[in-house]
Design a protein around this motif. Structure first.
Motif, mmCIF file in Angstrom:
data_model
loop_
_atom_site.group_PDB
_atom_site.id
_atom_site.type_symbol
_atom_site.label_atom_id
_atom_site.label_comp_id
_atom_site.label_asym_id
_atom_site.label_seq_id
_atom_site.Cartn_x
_atom_site.Cartn_y
_atom_site.Cartn_z
ATOM 1 N N ASP A 1 -3.371 8.507 2.718
ATOM 2 C CA ASP A 1 -2.471 8.036 3.786
ATOM 3 C C ASP A 1 -3.200 7.670 5.088
ATOM 4 N N THR B 1 9.055 4.485 2.978
ATOM 5 C CA THR B 1 8.322 3.586 2.079
ATOM 6 C C THR B 1 9.162 3.191 0.878
ATOM 7 N N LYS C 1 0.844 -1.195 0.000
ATOM 8 C CA LYS C 1 0.000 0.000 0.000
ATOM 9 C C LYS C 1 0.874 1.238 0.000
ATOM 10 N N GLU D 1 -9.492 4.997 -5.498
ATOM 11 C CA GLU D 1 -8.437 4.056 -5.093
ATOM 12 C C GLU D 1 -7.974 3.256 -6.299
ATOM 13 N N LYS E 1 -5.539 5.841 5.389
ATOM 14 C CA LYS E 1 -5.983 4.442 5.327
ATOM 15 C C LYS E 1 -4.814 3.468 5.407
ATOM 16 N N ILE E 2 -3.614 4.021 5.674
ATOM 17 C CA ILE E 2 -2.433 3.158 5.753
ATOM 18 C C ILE E 2 -1.862 3.248 7.161
ATOM 19 N N SER E 3 -1.533 2.107 7.760
ATOM 20 C CA SER E 3 -0.839 2.207 9.044
ATOM 21 C C SER E 3 0.649 2.001 8.775
ATOM 22 N N TYR E 4 1.419 3.008 9.134
ATOM 23 C CA TYR E 4 2.835 2.980 8.797
ATOM 24 C C TYR E 4 3.662 2.290 9.866
ATOM 25 N N SER F 1 0.609 5.768 -0.388
ATOM 26 C CA SER F 1 -0.337 6.887 -0.478
ATOM 27 C C SER F 1 -0.104 7.671 -1.775
#
Ligand code: ASP
Ligand code: MG
Length: 405
Positions: free
Chosen positions: A244, A254, A194, A225, A246-249, A196
């Motif tokens: 971003d 990246t 994933k 998306e 919706k993304i857990s870093y 962003s």
């Protein structure tokens, strides 16, 4: 899932066998009541070939006819794919941009999509057709055929996905997705699950090869998306591009991106007074020269300072001429240029919440004896300019230090 847009790029439809393969991918997806719109590029090489033909026939080929000519590549693919699907027992039809219509504004060769009439597409989707739409083309409000800039089929797919309020927009290409860096120079590069929109825009040197930047911007603005997938292994998950939040870093970084077409220009000893920077950059801007990194030193004596900036390598001779001309208006002691420099960047929304990233980067580079020429940053990117010969080592080192291996 209801409606999906699947876009196939030029290499995915490069020959008859590949078009048949694409038809198989679509056929296997066309189960249940799913509605499928397919956006296609011209077969690989066709658009370039048409472009060459226009140059061969005239040195100043009309922009309007250029659009009529170049848009034909996508029409060919649309008909071949649609015909192939029909042959495989799938209800399909092609709809050219003017039939939908996909209305554009702006200049020929470089128009923008204003609107996509989703009603006409839904009419056929509701009758269970797979609708094939040629990318890259549109029709202007003056009823003239238009094109939306090279690589524009991605933007067509995003625009169609937005107009249909599609559940998914899948971009099929010849790679498995977006990688943490270029696998050709770093064996350890991994596919990213994933990423962003912002990150991919910052990683343009990686991302732009996979997707045209302006189409990513468009997707970001409209919250479409995107799934980047390989036509040659469609069962693999690919890379998802989304916002971003919706993304857990769990990683600070990246990806590691790089360029290899930069050039550095330094003006030594310019006067330290208001107006000097604008006097330098205005003529460059007037000549459409894109400036990337800029640094101005603090002047020790408040009298003179040095200004360094980078331009694309191709623009270097032009930029140098402009700066030489400047000598008439602003005073400087010397002009230094270096055309063998590249920008290496670490990109990651994770760095917002992690201190010490810049230090870690500089420390890693210094441990390999790599000299940093210029530094620039954004909220989610740190870039350094290095000598060309250090690029590969810098990329590999950073890829490993930031645990992307
Ligand atoms: N066929 C066009 C080009 O080669 C558009 C695209 O493929 O995205 O630029
Ligand atoms: Mg493309």
């Amino acid at each position: 899932m209801n409606t999906i847009v699947m876009k196939f790029g030029g290499t995915s439809v490069a020959n008859i066998d590949r078009i048949k393969n694409v038809a198989d991918i679509i056929k296997s997806k066309k189960k249940n009541s799913i509605k499928i719109v397919v956006v296609v590029s011209a077969m690989a090489g066709v658009t370039n070939d048409l472009c060459e033909k226009s140059k061969a026939i005239s040195k100043n080929f009309s922009n309007e006819e250029y659009d009529v000519l170049l848009s034909s590549g996508e029409q060919v693919t649309s008909a071949l794919l649609s015909g192939c699907l029909i042959d495989k027992g799938v209800k399909a039809r092609s709809m050219l941009a003017w039939q939908i219509p996909i209305v554009t504004e702006g200049q020929h060769k470089n128009s923008r999509i204003l609107s996509v009439n989703s009603k006409s597409i839904f009419k056929y989707l509701d009758e269970d057709y797979v609708v094939i739409v040629p990318g890259f083309q549109g029709i202007s409000e003056q009823m003239k055929i238009s094109t939306i800039g090279r690589g524009g089929s991605d933007a067509s797919a995003v625009a169609v996905a937005k107009a249909l309020n599609a559940d998914r927009c899948e971009i099929f290409t010849d790679v498995e997705g977006i990688f943490t860096t270029n696998p050709q120079i770093c064996n350890e590069a991994k596919k990213i699950e994933k990423i962003s929109y912002d990150e991919i825009l910052e990683m343009s040197s990686l991302g732009a090869k996979v997707m045209q930047s302006s189409s990513v911007q468009k997707a970001m603005m409209n919250n479409v998306e995107i799934f980047v997938k390989s036509t040659f292994s469609p069962e693999k998950s690919g890379t998802q591009i989304l916002s971003d939040d919706k993304i857990s870093y769990n990683k600070v970084i990246t990806g590691v991106a790089y360029t290899n077409d930069d050039a550095k220009i330094t003006l030594i000893g310019v006067k330290d007074k208001p107006g000097v920077a604008s006097a330098i950059f205005k003529p460059l801007n007037d000549q459409n020269i894109i400036i990337d990194m800029i640094v101005q030193n603090i002047s020790a004596d408040s009298k003179k300072t040095d200004v360094t900036f980078t331009v694309k390598r191709d623009d270097m001779p032009k930029a140098k001429n402009i700066i030489n001309e400047l000598k008439k208006n602003i005073d400087y002691d010397d002009l230094l240029t270096d055309a063998k420099v590249s920008k290496v960047s670490i990109v990651g929304a994770g760095m917002i919440t992690h201190p010490g990233v810049a230090y870690k980067m500089f420390d890693a580079l210094s441990s390999k004896n790599i000299n940093i020429l210029v530094i620039s940053t954004s909220e989610i990117r740190i870039s350094v300019l290095v000598n060309d010969k250090n690029v590969e080592l810098a990329v590999k080192t950073l890829h490993s230090v930031f645990e992307l291996d």
